[in-house]
Enzyme design. Structure first.
Site, PDB file in Angstrom:
ATOM      1  NE  ARG A  48     -45.428  70.014  79.591  1.00 15.05           N
ATOM      2  CZ  ARG A  48     -44.994  68.808  79.255  1.00 15.05           C
ATOM      3  NH1 ARG A  48     -45.043  67.826  80.134  1.00 15.05           N
ATOM      4  NH2 ARG A  48     -44.489  68.583  78.058  1.00 15.05           N
TER       5      ARG A  48
ATOM      6  CE  LYS B 267     -40.940  67.978  75.369  1.00 12.63           C
ATOM      7  NZ  LYS B 267     -41.272  66.545  75.570  1.00 12.63           N
TER       8      LYS B 267
ATOM      9  CE1 TYR C 261     -40.428  63.708  82.078  1.00 14.46           C
ATOM     10  CE2 TYR C 261     -41.437  65.886  82.007  1.00 14.46           C
ATOM     11  CZ  TYR C 261     -41.390  64.610  82.528  1.00 14.46           C
ATOM     12  OH  TYR C 261     -42.278  64.222  83.490  1.00 14.46           O
TER      13      TYR C 261
ATOM     14  CG  HIS D 254     -38.184  62.117  75.835  1.00 13.53           C
ATOM     15  ND1 HIS D 254     -38.580  60.926  76.389  1.00 13.53           N
ATOM     16  CD2 HIS D 254     -38.949  63.086  76.409  1.00 13.53           C
ATOM     17  CE1 HIS D 254     -39.564  61.160  77.260  1.00 13.53           C
ATOM     18  NE2 HIS D 254     -39.803  62.457  77.306  1.00 13.53           N
TER      19      HIS D 254
ATOM     20  CD  GLU E  80     -36.154  61.452  79.418  1.00 13.39           C
ATOM     21  OE1 GLU E  80     -35.281  61.493  78.535  1.00 13.39           O
ATOM     22  OE2 GLU E  80     -36.535  62.468  80.063  1.00 13.39           O
TER      23      GLU E  80
ATOM     24  CG  ASP F 265     -42.334  61.305  74.448  1.00 11.07           C
ATOM     25  OD1 ASP F 265     -42.373  60.055  74.365  1.00 11.07           O
ATOM     26  OD2 ASP F 265     -42.750  61.933  75.438  1.00 11.07           O
TER      27      ASP F 265
END
Length: 380
Positions: free
Chosen positions: A19, A79, A98, A100, A122, A274
């Site tokens: 991505r 990411k 993102y 996480h 998120e 994740d």
């Protein structure tokens, strides 16, 4: 009038991640607002988006990640930063991606050490509890989980040799979906469409009621408790873990004893990996090495499932992130997160401290109120 921030889009370097943080249409929209966008050459290759598409949309395409990180005031990624990118982090640059952090504490420490203001897709959360920037990837992962599960149920892939939808005269596979949020709902929908027997479990009866009204009996909705989980999981052919706590670690719903009780050759797809995973025996895998066997059960636990379909995922992601990118780039970090409560909840680190309460709890740290962080941040 405030000068817009320079937006930088580096190539993703996490293994198997194709991505990219923005589409050419997104670049064109930002360009129309006077925002300079710098894209690393090849950033869109994994998503089948050539450099020329970015150039034609108004982006400047440069050769190296160092130039992107060095010039940009707002980094837009997909990411979390990888260890080789930690050296680029700094206190006068916003990171929007993102994160996480509950599952990646080393990334949290790197952001805190650098004093980087970060916003995690998120944890951007509306007043009604929805997670709008997580939703499209949840939809992708939920839909993928069923086709992945069907694949690994095939005997030559290590499974029981069960066809998900069965055939006339033969019982279809039993699919158990743990969690009825965006991930679980999409997984249940796909599984039902393939004519499997589907049970969806959740503690929120309103979510179950919503699914029941739409599916009209094609999916069985069950209130989640220990006894119910044990009964349905032990008899399942495919278990899809779709449990989420926004910003926090996913609770372990399936313990090791329950995995031992499952049928040999059954499959677990732990989408919550994740966030640490909701199955005790799970550990993160990759697209190139996606499964492992434990107690006779096939485990699939790829941490970036939507990365397998990066073209679809990139466009779905940009659809929801672009308004926020535009807001931050044109109004500045402080103004953007102050005027948009949902975006403010997305702030994870600021001024060298953790801001989001759920993330702080997961990391065992105290949280800094956003307002105080904004006062301390030198960028504001």
């Amino acid at each position: 009038m405030k000068t817009p921030l320079v937006v930088g889009v580096p190539t993703e370097i996490k293994p198997d991640e194709g991505r990219v943080g923005i589409t050419p249409d997104g670049v064109r929209e930002l360009h129309a607002h006077g925002v300079t966008v710098v894209v690393q050459s090849g950033a869109g290759a994994g998503a089948s988006i050539p450099d020329d598409d970015f150039r034609h949309a108004g982006a400047e395409v440069v050769a190296t990640a160092a130039e992107i990180w060095g010039r940009a005031e707002l980094i837009v990624k997909v990411k979390e930063p990888q260890e080789s990118e930690f050296e680029f982090l700094r206190s006068d640059q916003i990171l929007f991606t993102y994160l996480h952090l509950a599952a990646y504490p080393k990334v949290a420490e790197a952001l805190l050490s650098a004093g980087t203001p970060s916003i995690a897709y998120e944890t951007v959360q509306t007043d009604d509890g929805l997670l709008p920037l997580l939703a499209p990837m949840s939809e992708v992962a939920g839909r993928m989980s069923v086709q992945v599960g069907a694949h690994f149920l095939e005997r030559h892939n290590g499974g029981r040799g069960v066809l998900l939808g069965g055939v006339p005269g033969v019982r279809p596979a039993s699919v158990v979906v743990l969690g009825a949020g965006n991930v679980g709902w999409n997984a249940a929908w796909m599984a039902a469409g393939m004519e499997a027997e589907v049970d969806v479990l959740d503690k929120n009866v309103d979510r179950l009621r919503h699914i029941d009204q739409i599916q009209m009996g094609r999916v069985t909705t069950l209130a989640s408790n220990r006894g119910m989980v044990e009964r349905v999981v032990s008899g399942a052919d495919l278990v899809i873990g779709a449990v989420l706590v926004a910003g926090g670690r996913a609770p372990v719903v399936v313990d090791e004893d329950l995995v031992r009780a499952m049928k040999p050759g059954s499959v677990i797809v732990d989408i919550a990996i994740d966030q640490g995973g909701c199955v005790a025996t799970s550990h993160e895998t990759s697209h190139h090495d996606p499964v492992f066997e434990k107690h006779g059960v096939v485990h699939y636990a790829v941490g970036n499932m939507p990365g397998a379909v990066p073209h679809t995922s990139t466009y779905a992601l940009t659809n929801v992130t672009l308004p926020h990118i535009t807001q931050i780039a044109t109004k500045g970090f402080g103004a953007a997160v102050s005027m948009d409560h949902a975006l403010g909840l997305g702030v994870n680190t600021l001024a060298g401290q953790v801001v989001n309460q759920s993330v702080a709890t997961a990391l065992g740290k105290d949280s800094l109120p956003l307002e105080r962080g904004l006062e301390q941040c030198s960028m504001i």
